[in-house]
Design an enzyme around this catalytic site. Structure first.
Site, PDB file in Angstrom:
ATOM      1  N   GLY A  87       0.839  -1.210   0.000  1.00  0.00           N
ATOM      2  CA  GLY A  87       0.000   0.000   0.000  1.00  0.00           C
ATOM      3  C   GLY A  87       0.866   1.249   0.000  1.00  0.00           C
ATOM      4  O   GLY A  87       0.531   2.262   0.608  1.00  0.00           O
ATOM      5  N   GLY A 124      -0.541   4.829  -1.087  1.00  0.00           N
ATOM      6  CA  GLY A 124      -1.650   5.455  -0.360  1.00  0.00           C
ATOM      7  C   GLY A 124      -1.206   6.656   0.459  1.00  0.00           C
ATOM      8  O   GLY A 124      -0.040   7.076   0.402  1.00  0.00           O
ATOM      9  N   GLN A 125      -2.158   7.186   1.225  1.00  0.00           N
ATOM     10  CA  GLN A 125      -1.907   8.423   1.972  1.00  0.00           C
ATOM     11  C   GLN A 125      -0.741   8.271   2.954  1.00  0.00           C
ATOM     12  O   GLN A 125       0.155   9.106   2.986  1.00  0.00           O
ATOM     13  CB  GLN A 125      -3.178   8.822   2.748  1.00  0.00           C
ATOM     14  CG  GLN A 125      -3.079  10.186   3.399  1.00  0.00           C
ATOM     15  CD  GLN A 125      -4.075  10.384   4.536  1.00  0.00           C
ATOM     16  OE1 GLN A 125      -4.813   9.466   4.909  1.00  0.00           O
ATOM     17  NE2 GLN A 125      -4.109  11.574   5.092  1.00  0.00           N
ATOM     18  N   ASP A 151       2.240  -1.865  -4.426  1.00  0.00           N
ATOM     19  CA  ASP A 151       0.829  -1.451  -4.397  1.00  0.00           C
ATOM     20  C   ASP A 151       0.151  -2.138  -5.572  1.00  0.00           C
ATOM     21  O   ASP A 151       0.828  -2.712  -6.434  1.00  0.00           O
ATOM     22  CB  ASP A 151       0.717   0.085  -4.510  1.00  0.00           C
ATOM     23  CG  ASP A 151      -0.561   0.598  -3.847  1.00  0.00           C
ATOM     24  OD1 ASP A 151      -1.657   0.121  -4.219  1.00  0.00           O
ATOM     25  OD2 ASP A 151      -0.477   1.451  -2.953  1.00  0.00           O
ATOM     26  N   ILE A 152      -1.198  -2.038  -5.616  1.00  0.00           N
ATOM     27  CA  ILE A 152      -1.879  -2.653  -6.764  1.00  0.00           C
ATOM     28  C   ILE A 152      -1.793  -1.763  -8.005  1.00  0.00           C
ATOM     29  O   ILE A 152      -2.107  -2.195  -9.096  1.00  0.00           O
ATOM     30  CB  ILE A 152      -3.362  -3.020  -6.481  1.00  0.00           C
ATOM     31  CG1 ILE A 152      -4.079  -1.841  -5.832  1.00  0.00           C
ATOM     32  CG2 ILE A 152      -3.480  -4.260  -5.623  1.00  0.00           C
ATOM     33  CD1 ILE A 152      -5.584  -2.019  -5.796  1.00  0.00           C
ATOM     34  N   ARG A 153      -1.392  -0.502  -7.810  1.00  0.00           N
ATOM     35  CA  ARG A 153      -1.129   0.356  -8.978  1.00  0.00           C
ATOM     36  C   ARG A 153       0.066   1.257  -8.701  1.00  0.00           C
ATOM     37  O   ARG A 153       0.474   1.393  -7.548  1.00  0.00           O
ATOM     38  CB  ARG A 153      -2.360   1.181  -9.321  1.00  0.00           C
ATOM     39  CG  ARG A 153      -2.752   2.202  -8.286  1.00  0.00           C
ATOM     40  CD  ARG A 153      -4.027   2.904  -8.683  1.00  0.00           C
ATOM     41  NE  ARG A 153      -5.175   2.066  -8.412  1.00  0.00           N
ATOM     42  CZ  ARG A 153      -5.795   2.007  -7.224  1.00  0.00           C
ATOM     43  NH1 ARG A 153      -5.355   2.743  -6.221  1.00  0.00           N
ATOM     44  NH2 ARG A 153      -6.833   1.231  -7.015  1.00  0.00           N
ATOM     45  N   ASP A 159      -0.735  -7.434  -5.369  1.00  0.00           N
ATOM     46  CA  ASP A 159      -2.021  -7.537  -4.688  1.00  0.00           C
ATOM     47  C   ASP A 159      -1.780  -8.415  -3.459  1.00  0.00           C
ATOM     48  O   ASP A 159      -1.592  -9.626  -3.583  1.00  0.00           O
ATOM     49  CB  ASP A 159      -3.040  -8.185  -5.650  1.00  0.00           C
ATOM     50  CG  ASP A 159      -4.345  -8.522  -4.951  1.00  0.00           C
ATOM     51  OD1 ASP A 159      -4.467  -8.254  -3.738  1.00  0.00           O
ATOM     52  OD2 ASP A 159      -5.243  -9.072  -5.626  1.00  0.00           O
ATOM     53  N   TYR A 197     -15.237  -1.252   8.978  1.00  0.00           N
ATOM     54  CA  TYR A 197     -13.815  -0.931   9.134  1.00  0.00           C
ATOM     55  C   TYR A 197     -13.372  -1.154  10.587  1.00  0.00           C
ATOM     56  O   TYR A 197     -12.348  -1.802  10.849  1.00  0.00           O
ATOM     57  CB  TYR A 197     -13.611   0.528   8.711  1.00  0.00           C
ATOM     58  CG  TYR A 197     -12.219   1.058   8.867  1.00  0.00           C
ATOM     59  CD1 TYR A 197     -11.175   0.588   8.078  1.00  0.00           C
ATOM     60  CD2 TYR A 197     -11.942   2.077   9.792  1.00  0.00           C
ATOM     61  CE1 TYR A 197      -9.895   1.113   8.208  1.00  0.00           C
ATOM     62  CE2 TYR A 197     -10.672   2.606   9.918  1.00  0.00           C
ATOM     63  CZ  TYR A 197      -9.652   2.117   9.129  1.00  0.00           C
ATOM     64  OH  TYR A 197      -8.399   2.634   9.254  1.00  0.00           O
ATOM     65  N   LYS A 244     -10.672  -3.781  12.153  1.00  0.00           N
ATOM     66  CA  LYS A 244      -9.492  -3.364  12.921  1.00  0.00           C
ATOM     67  C   LYS A 244      -9.497  -4.004  14.322  1.00  0.00           C
ATOM     68  O   LYS A 244      -8.458  -4.443  14.815  1.00  0.00           O
ATOM     69  CB  LYS A 244      -9.429  -1.834  13.026  1.00  0.00           C
ATOM     70  CG  LYS A 244      -9.089  -1.147  11.708  1.00  0.00           C
ATOM     71  CD  LYS A 244      -7.683  -1.492  11.230  1.00  0.00           C
ATOM     72  CE  LYS A 244      -7.319  -0.850   9.923  1.00  0.00           C
ATOM     73  NZ  LYS A 244      -6.039  -1.334   9.361  1.00  0.00           N
TER      74      LYS A 244
END
Ligand code: SER
Length: 321
Positions: free
Chosen positions: A9, A12-13, A35-37, A53, A143, A147
């Site tokens: 990931g 991401g942010q 990451d996946i992209r 992935d 979510y 968690k």
């Protein structure tokens, strides 16, 4: 010796800033971003990158073995608002990636894991102010349930198999370098973009909705600090409370107005209001302070300044002499 790190990931942010920070600390080739992209130019140019992935167990294991990875930072997740729209997808992504990484550590293919938890582990029955480390936890979002469950599994893998997994319950994170996606606390980022672009913002939460928030630099510092701490300092193997400031949309809009007096805000709460209402307003993070010397740095004024400065387009002037 520097550890060999895999970030899942990484675009991401949190992942994007974490990747750059870890590369600075340990050297670019020690940190494999995945990451996946693909991510933005800065990230892609900063060191090795793999399309991955992390729900795919064998693809993940291939990357781990290929690079001889020691530490994994699992930053891929579906956040609160998106997971309410796609409950099964959210659950599967958040849990399957965690099990994949925990099992690799159990089988001694990696040595250490960072896995982020969240204030979303708390629910409507949790005490709202100064929420303690140990308290009632009845999360009411997909979510939050993922968690909370993840925390139980982290502790279980530590106790039963000796897995060195470390975790923080992040509050809402405010940053400007990479856009977040699908969080309830993300109004605190959108507001800056809209204030600078349109001088007004319609907030999806009510004006007095208080939530725990933190500037990204503090979150990155905490993440690297907990991962570098001597093993005997990590006494909590579910996840540590982590706190900086408590913020409402109204307070934030007033701080922005000090810089942009013409800024206006109005409120149109949507389904995210119920999510926010189920979470704490402020967090007690004394165990993190005691165990591994955590201390936040950025307050509301500093965060506001940093955000406005970071999002204001830089005008480059060519001087002709
Ligand atoms: N920032 C997250 C969200 O709003 C909470 O961890 O979903």
């Amino acid at each position: 010796m520097s550890p060999k790190i895999l970030i899942i990931g990484a675009c991401g942010q949190i992942g994007s800033e974490l990747t750059l920070n870890l590369r600075e600390k340990y050297g670019e080739n020690q940190v494999i971003a995945s990451d996946i992209r693909e991510g933005d130019e800065t990230l892609m140019a900063s060191g090795p990158f793999e399309i991955l992935d992390a729900t795919n167990t064998s693809a993940l294991e291939d990357v781990i073995l290929h690079y001889d990875i020691d530490q994994v930072y699992l930053m891929a997740a579906m956040l609160s608002a998106t997971a309410e729209k796609f409950p099964m997808k959210g659950w599967q992504l958040n849990m399957n990636t965690l099990f994949n990484v925990l099992n690799l550590a159990k089988d001694q293919k990696i040595k250490q894991i960072f896995w982020p938890s969240s204030i979303a582990v708390f629910g409507p029955s949790t005490p709202k102010e100064n929420t303690p480390q140990q308290t009632i936890m009845e999360p009411s979002t997909v979510y939050g349930i993922s968690k909370q469950t993840g925390e139980r599994w982290c502790e279980y893998y530590h106790k039963r198999y000796g897995v060195d997994v470390r975790s923080i319950r992040y509050p809402g994170l405010i940053s400007y370098k990479t856009q977040p996606g699908g969080g309830t606390t993300d109004y605190a980022i959108e507001i800056f973009h809209e204030a600078l672009k349109h001088k007004k913002y319609t907030c999806f939460l009510k004006e007095n909705t208080a939530l725990p928030m933190m500037y990204m630099d503090d979150a990155i510092k905490a993440t690297i600090q907990i991962m570098s701490a001597p093993i005997e300092q990590i006494k909590i193997r579910s996840s540590y409370n982590l706190s900086a400031i408590s913020l409402t949309p109204k307070k934030l809009s007033e701080a922005i107005k000090k810089h942009l007096p013409e800024f206006e805000i109005d409120y149109k709460p949507d389904f995210r209001q119920a999510i926010a209402d189920s979470w704490p307003a402020s967090i007690d993070d004394s165990p993190a302070k005691q165990d591994w010397n955590w201390k936040h740095q950025f307050d509301l004024e500093q965060i506001t300044e940093k955000m406005i400065e970071g999002l204001t387009p830089k005008v480059s002037i060519d001087y002709d002499y």
